[in-house]
Design a protein around this motif. Sequence first.
Motif, PDB file in Angstrom:
ATOM      1  N   VAL A 111       4.610  -6.147  -4.385  1.00 55.63           N
ATOM      2  CA  VAL A 111       3.675  -5.271  -4.033  1.00 55.63           C
ATOM      3  C   VAL A 111       2.518  -5.909  -3.445  1.00 55.63           C
ATOM      4  O   VAL A 111       1.573  -6.516  -4.096  1.00 55.63           O
ATOM      5  CB  VAL A 111       3.340  -4.157  -5.129  1.00 55.63           C
TER       6      VAL A 111
ATOM      7  N   LEU B 151       4.364   3.686  -3.266  1.00 55.61           N
ATOM      8  CA  LEU B 151       4.670   2.509  -4.087  1.00 55.61           C
ATOM      9  C   LEU B 151       4.996   2.760  -5.529  1.00 55.61           C
ATOM     10  O   LEU B 151       5.742   2.241  -6.359  1.00 55.61           O
ATOM     11  CB  LEU B 151       3.907   1.117  -3.741  1.00 55.61           C
TER      12      LEU B 151
ATOM     13  N   TYR C  16       2.404  -7.801  -8.551  1.00 54.12           N
ATOM     14  CA  TYR C  16       1.571  -7.085  -7.866  1.00 54.12           C
ATOM     15  C   TYR C  16       0.741  -8.028  -7.444  1.00 54.12           C
ATOM     16  O   TYR C  16      -0.239  -8.581  -8.251  1.00 54.12           O
ATOM     17  CB  TYR C  16       0.897  -6.006  -8.505  1.00 54.12           C
TER      18      TYR C  16
END
Length: 552
Positions: free
Chosen positions: A402, A465, A488
């Motif tokens: 992400v 997401l 992330y």
Amino acid sequence: MSMFCFQCQETVGGKGCTKVGVCGKTADLANLQDLMIYTLKGISELGVKADEIGYEMPGLDRFIMSGLFMTITNANFDKERFLKEIKRGLRLREQLRKALQERGVDLRDLKDAATFSVNSDDDIVFKANNDKERVGVLATKDEDIRSLRELITYGLKGMAAYAEHADNLGYNDPEIAKFMRKALAATLDDSLTVEDLINLTMETGEYGVKVMALLDEANTSTYGNPEITEVEIGVRNNPAILISGHDLRDLEDLLEQTKGTGVDVYTHGEMLPAHYYPAFKKYDHFVGNYGNAWWKQKEEFEKFNGPILFTTNCLVPPKESYADRVYTTGSTGYPGFKHIPDREDGKAKDFSEIIEHAKRLPAPTEIESGKIIGGFGHAQVFKLADKVVEAVKSGAIKKFFVMAGCDGRMKQRNYYTEFAKALPKDTVILTAGCAKYKYNKLNLGDINGIPRVLDAGQCNNSYSLALIALKLKEIFNLNDINELPIAYNIAWYEQKAVIVLLALLYLGVKNIHLGPTLPAFLSPNVAKVLVENFGIGTISNVEDDIKMFMEA
């Protein structure tokens, strides 16, 4: 110290802007913005009392939302507009106070924010510049209390932005508005402890999830679910308008009014994902995307040739060469720019002036050509779920990264381009927000037909997401979202990124890495809490970070 602001990632020295903002705002403007927030806190203190007796004041929710939105980094540089809105806020505050008095509400012991009075513009400017001990960020002396109060306030600014976009489409949630009043008022309450404010910070994240869900419903119900779309980045030989920002209702109004005029419409920056919505594909004069992220606008706007419309923040003080072609609307503003008024009674905004302006100007100068692909919101990815799951099970996809958030001017941010290039070929990037401009034009290929960069949309689409992660957790029958092969590595810049972060923390996501630097408004102790409880970290270098993420 003529001002103090540390709400964005680029703040001077990673500590705070004290003379002029890196964004370009002057000390006078910064102090007026502080007074705007202070006024909203006073209104909210009264608003909480109104909520306790079930009294609703028309227009109050919208004023608080818009007032918060105006103070987001790079949104509004117009001092006259702040003077006007502060005076309007004080009138609303007095109307609310009188209404509560008439209903027998005890209004003793109100804070200065709910009682201060001014008689002129000069008085407002004087209080903003000379009463910083009460009005400004540094009015809170305890470093940890200050840190948490600002973290909550910045989260509320992001929340307000998303709530306003939803409200423009006729979607609102009174409970979100009530929470915003409650949280703003709480930042005036000296009886609250660090623990109390940490709990309120997590509650802010909870309402962050709610407001992003509300906006997702508003956007998809109105314009359809985003779908995989190739977006042109070249130009046609027609006069054109460039629309920037995030507000889809403004785009719809503009597209309707430019039909049949011979004027094309291009998106810029965070408006790019509008191309993914089915409802906008019927407009054959909705041509494509022009340029890159917000911070390149000075060089790109000069070459666009036509007028530019700012619907939300991400405005940079302009060059003289194109300043007379820039228009603002909504919460945005800049001295000397033509401002297009808000819509009345649900009617469309009037964009006739900017359309006529476009007709008198040449077509855009092409700065690049080709296509970029996006439209991987949660509904679209759910359609691909079987394909994605099979790729994970077979080992074709080892990890998702992400890389949502914001782009910015600092050279350090080239890290994200190099990071994307260096990622193993069996990884996929999930992105949203203008951070994507660091890598969405790279040729990173695909995995079994799945593009290695899946763009969910604007910063508010970070909600997609989260939903994708939760869906994968369900599919793989996992107990914890953190067991997924998802890392992330998020870039942040301003306050909408703050509410996204708090929302992810509320959802239980851990080990988020923020860059290029941690927020200046996190005190050492507050940062320690985030590290110990959520594994928050920052970036180092591409090689070491990729190794760390892949081994985790």
